[in-house]
Design an enzyme around this catalytic site. Sequence first.
Site, PDB file in Angstrom:
ATOM      1  N   SER A  52       0.845  -1.190   0.000  1.00 26.57           N
ATOM      2  CA  SER A  52       0.000   0.000   0.000  1.00 26.57           C
ATOM      3  C   SER A  52       0.876   1.233   0.000  1.00 26.57           C
ATOM      4  O   SER A  52       2.013   1.209   0.504  1.00 26.57           O
ATOM      5  CB  SER A  52      -0.891  -0.005   1.244  1.00 26.57           C
TER       6      SER A  52
ATOM      7  N   TYR B 113      -3.424  -0.861  10.535  1.00 24.14           N
ATOM      8  CA  TYR B 113      -3.240  -1.213   9.126  1.00 24.14           C
ATOM      9  C   TYR B 113      -1.923  -0.673   8.589  1.00 24.14           C
ATOM     10  O   TYR B 113      -1.154  -1.398   7.936  1.00 24.14           O
ATOM     11  CB  TYR B 113      -4.417  -0.665   8.308  1.00 24.14           C
TER      12      TYR B 113
END
Length: 340
Positions: free
Chosen positions: A143, A156
């Site tokens: 990400s 996360y």
Amino acid sequence: MAAASGRGVAVVTGGSAGLGRAIVRELAHRGWDVAVLARGRDGLDGAVADIEAAGRRAHAVSVDVADADAVDRAAADVENTLGPIDLWVNNVMSGAIATFLDTSADDFDRATAVTYLGTVNGTRAALRRMRDRDRGHIIQIGSALAHRGIPLQAAYCGAKHAIHGFTDSVVSELTHEKSRVAVSIVDMPALNTTQFGWVKSNFPQHPQPVPPIFQPEVGARAVADVADKPRRRTWVGESTVGLILGTRVAGRFLDWYLAKNAWEGQFAPQSDAATTAPNLYEPVPGDHGAHGAFDDRARNGSVQTWAIRHRAPLYTAASAAASAALVGLIAGARAVTRRR
């Protein structure tokens, strides 16, 4: 009856919904037989139907990737059913929308176990099989937030950062062994996935990915392209490139900018879509597909991903242009010399 021959056998964790579901569909359309590892039976059945509709063999295993032994048993099940695993995509993730101090220890641990240890467990199961055969390819779904954390997603972001460090160590070990097993990381931008309908949130507003938002198929095509031609790192989307490069050259500015904009940016100003029960601990019943609630705002492509896909002809064109320019400069210099 699905064909037995093709590109090979691929495994996608978290392949029942969201980006994982889009990856499953894209790989099947490109000729891969695909095994899907996820928890929810309804989504698994839907993914199998997608794979078989593309004419490929499918296999589904209901498994919690936070359980290392269960993941290894799932990998053995896949190989007994479909054959040797050639490609393993670690896509599974989970998380919560809350400030760090408002995130319970249990929620933080669970998000870390699924997103980070799920990737570790998948990598271990894949390497146990690929290493002895000295072939195979593992793709980690990363990400942009692996390079720059944002507010309200500490678990996360921490897990995605950890995946990068873990993967670097594994690659170093494989390089030391002169192994031919390839490992790649594909860093994603904000995607319109199901995650934002069932993420656990402490806020009344509907969560959203921080704009600009891309459709999950943009990420899926990038993953399938890397499966076709392995490369160590791939950034997907202009926003991912901008965030990563911005972190390298203007980190303090991004601290201020994200504190100011990324908090509100994670909530839809208005949304008719209802959220479901969170999936942090249990799967949400139903087949939820790939897309979230933001189809009207999500982009279907980007110039950056197009350039990655067509980089070979672009490199050739750039080289030809550079060569022509060099020839022109040399000819011009010679003409000036002769006039003198």
